[in-house]
Design a protein around this motif. Sequence first.
Motif, PDB file in Angstrom:
ATOM      1  N   GLY A   1      67.871  26.430  15.860  1.00 16.88           N
ATOM      2  CA  GLY A   1      68.218  27.263  16.991  1.00 16.88           C
ATOM      3  C   GLY A   1      67.201  26.938  18.107  1.00 16.88           C
ATOM      4  N   ILE A   2      67.474  27.532  19.291  1.00 16.58           N
ATOM      5  CA  ILE A   2      66.635  27.695  20.468  1.00 16.58           C
ATOM      6  C   ILE A   2      66.246  29.022  20.929  1.00 16.58           C
ATOM      7  CG2 ILE A   2      66.908  25.109  21.091  1.00 16.58           C
ATOM      8  CD1 ILE A   2      68.646  26.167  23.134  1.00 16.58           C
ATOM      9  N   GLU A   3      65.260  29.211  21.466  1.00 20.20           N
ATOM     10  CA  GLU A   3      65.003  30.653  22.139  1.00 20.20           C
ATOM     11  C   GLU A   3      65.467  30.463  23.549  1.00 20.20           C
ATOM     12  OE1 GLU A   3      61.608  34.065  21.843  1.00 20.20           O
ATOM     13  OE2 GLU A   3      60.908  32.025  22.691  1.00 20.20           O
ATOM     14  N   VAL A   4      67.032  31.053  23.548  1.00 16.18           N
ATOM     15  CA  VAL A   4      67.839  31.167  24.902  1.00 16.18           C
ATOM     16  C   VAL A   4      67.066  32.233  25.857  1.00 16.18           C
ATOM     17  CG1 VAL A   4      69.788  31.591  25.798  1.00 16.18           C
ATOM     18  CG2 VAL A   4      69.575  30.061  23.909  1.00 16.18           C
TER      19      VAL A   4
ATOM     20  N   VAL B   1      64.573  29.546   8.862  1.00 16.51           N
ATOM     21  CA  VAL B   1      65.426  28.796   9.866  1.00 16.51           C
ATOM     22  C   VAL B   1      64.397  28.741  11.039  1.00 16.51           C
ATOM     23  CG1 VAL B   1      67.174  29.649  11.630  1.00 16.51           C
ATOM     24  CG2 VAL B   1      67.153  30.480   9.207  1.00 16.51           C
ATOM     25  N   ALA B   2      64.325  27.271  11.652  1.00 22.28           N
ATOM     26  CA  ALA B   2      63.673  26.750  12.605  1.00 22.28           C
ATOM     27  C   ALA B   2      64.327  26.874  14.064  1.00 22.28           C
ATOM     28  CB  ALA B   2      63.153  25.471  12.491  1.00 22.28           C
ATOM     29  N   VAL B   3      63.312  27.583  14.839  1.00 22.09           N
ATOM     30  CA  VAL B   3      63.908  27.788  16.229  1.00 22.09           C
ATOM     31  C   VAL B   3      62.496  27.360  17.235  1.00 22.09           C
ATOM     32  CG1 VAL B   3      64.695  29.766  17.847  1.00 22.09           C
ATOM     33  CG2 VAL B   3      65.539  29.607  15.866  1.00 22.09           C
ATOM     34  N   LEU B   4      63.064  26.698  18.386  1.00 23.70           N
ATOM     35  CA  LEU B   4      62.349  26.170  19.391  1.00 23.70           C
ATOM     36  C   LEU B   4      61.855  27.236  20.141  1.00 23.70           C
ATOM     37  CD1 LEU B   4      60.554  23.799  20.457  1.00 23.70           C
ATOM     38  CD2 LEU B   4      62.492  23.071  21.822  1.00 23.70           C
TER      39      LEU B   4
ATOM     40  N   ALA C   1      75.955  23.726  18.787  1.00 26.37           N
ATOM     41  CA  ALA C   1      76.095  24.435  17.841  1.00 26.37           C
ATOM     42  C   ALA C   1      74.718  25.055  17.244  1.00 26.37           C
ATOM     43  CB  ALA C   1      76.792  24.001  16.613  1.00 26.37           C
ATOM     44  N   LEU C   2      74.015  25.320  18.092  1.00 26.64           N
ATOM     45  CA  LEU C   2      72.701  25.834  17.609  1.00 26.64           C
ATOM     46  C   LEU C   2      72.558  27.522  17.950  1.00 26.64           C
ATOM     47  CD1 LEU C   2      70.118  23.467  19.725  1.00 26.64           C
ATOM     48  CD2 LEU C   2      70.948  23.443  17.120  1.00 26.64           C
TER      49      LEU C   2
ATOM     50  N   LYS D   1      71.672  28.558  26.990  1.00 23.97           N
ATOM     51  CA  LYS D   1      72.969  29.196  26.402  1.00 23.97           C
ATOM     52  C   LYS D   1      74.118  28.269  26.340  1.00 23.97           C
ATOM     53  CE  LYS D   1      73.980  33.298  27.643  1.00 23.97           C
ATOM     54  NZ  LYS D   1      74.481  34.461  28.613  1.00 23.97           N
ATOM     55  N   LYS D   2      74.354  27.451  27.172  1.00 27.90           N
ATOM     56  CA  LYS D   2      75.168  26.329  27.324  1.00 27.90           C
ATOM     57  C   LYS D   2      74.888  25.285  26.320  1.00 27.90           C
ATOM     58  CE  LYS D   2      78.037  23.436  30.124  1.00 27.90           C
ATOM     59  NZ  LYS D   2      78.086  22.234  29.087  1.00 27.90           N
TER      60      LYS D   2
END
Length: 287
Positions: A214-217, A188-191, A238-239, A231-232
């Motif tokens: 996804g992203i690191e929120v 799973v790839a997350v920035l 839809a990440l 977060k928004k």
Amino acid sequence: MPADLHCHTKLSDSSLGIDDLIVLAQKRGITTIAITDRDCQAGTVRGKIIGERRGITVIPGVELSATDTKRGNNVEILCYLSDSPDRLEGLCHRNIVQRKKASQLMTLKIAHKYPITPELVLKCATGATAVFEQHIMHALFECGLTDRIYGELYNELFSPESPENVLVKVTYPDAAEVIEAIHEAGGVAVLAHPAVSNCFELMEELTEKGILDGIEVYHPENTPEQTEMLKKFAKDKALLALGGTEFKGMYSKNKVSIGDCLTPDADVKALMSYKTKMKKKKAAMEK
């Protein structure tokens, strides 16, 4: 339970070993963490075994170095839950080789200015897969040339804005290539920390391509406004919305310990069920 999904160990750029990291998590009541060393997966198996003994769930991960080619900036992509981590070993090795070359040159530059030796820097980096800026600063600390890892001397040597900096540019694979490698390995790839890395444009471009998971929120260096914005963005696109402390022991940039910044339980569950959800979605589309 909430989880700290961004923790480093002594294998990369942290001062704390795997055993001590997991004991610290246990002492602080954090039952789920992810070990995400820089370009190194060696700690995930050992971490899982030690975690099981201590009642700590250790999610396998790695933080892969990448380049935002369009803007010429280095960024990081977090990989979680890879089915075939061995497929990422070649990428990790190439990144480590590039980092070693750069760190050798930086160490030599600093040794011309300050009374440290490459041997001392390597001693400070014992156990790590490569020499990081923190190890060089540790050597300067040991020699009494600074009283902290981060501060005036760090900024002089490693800030791009400093005319005295010793930085050596390292070009890693393009971010999209790294994400492709993660997906080929079943991960799973997350920035990583888009606010800290100031890579919002890249975040939007990767999302538009439909390749980012996804992203690191959540990150301790975010402002409240940045966290809410991320977060928004994650919700609208839809990440996955993940995060953690980016804990590095005494090499952490700010005062932070495991659990000071957590991914909420609902987001942890979304990560753990993400691949199953994506497989079902793919199967439905192929029908």
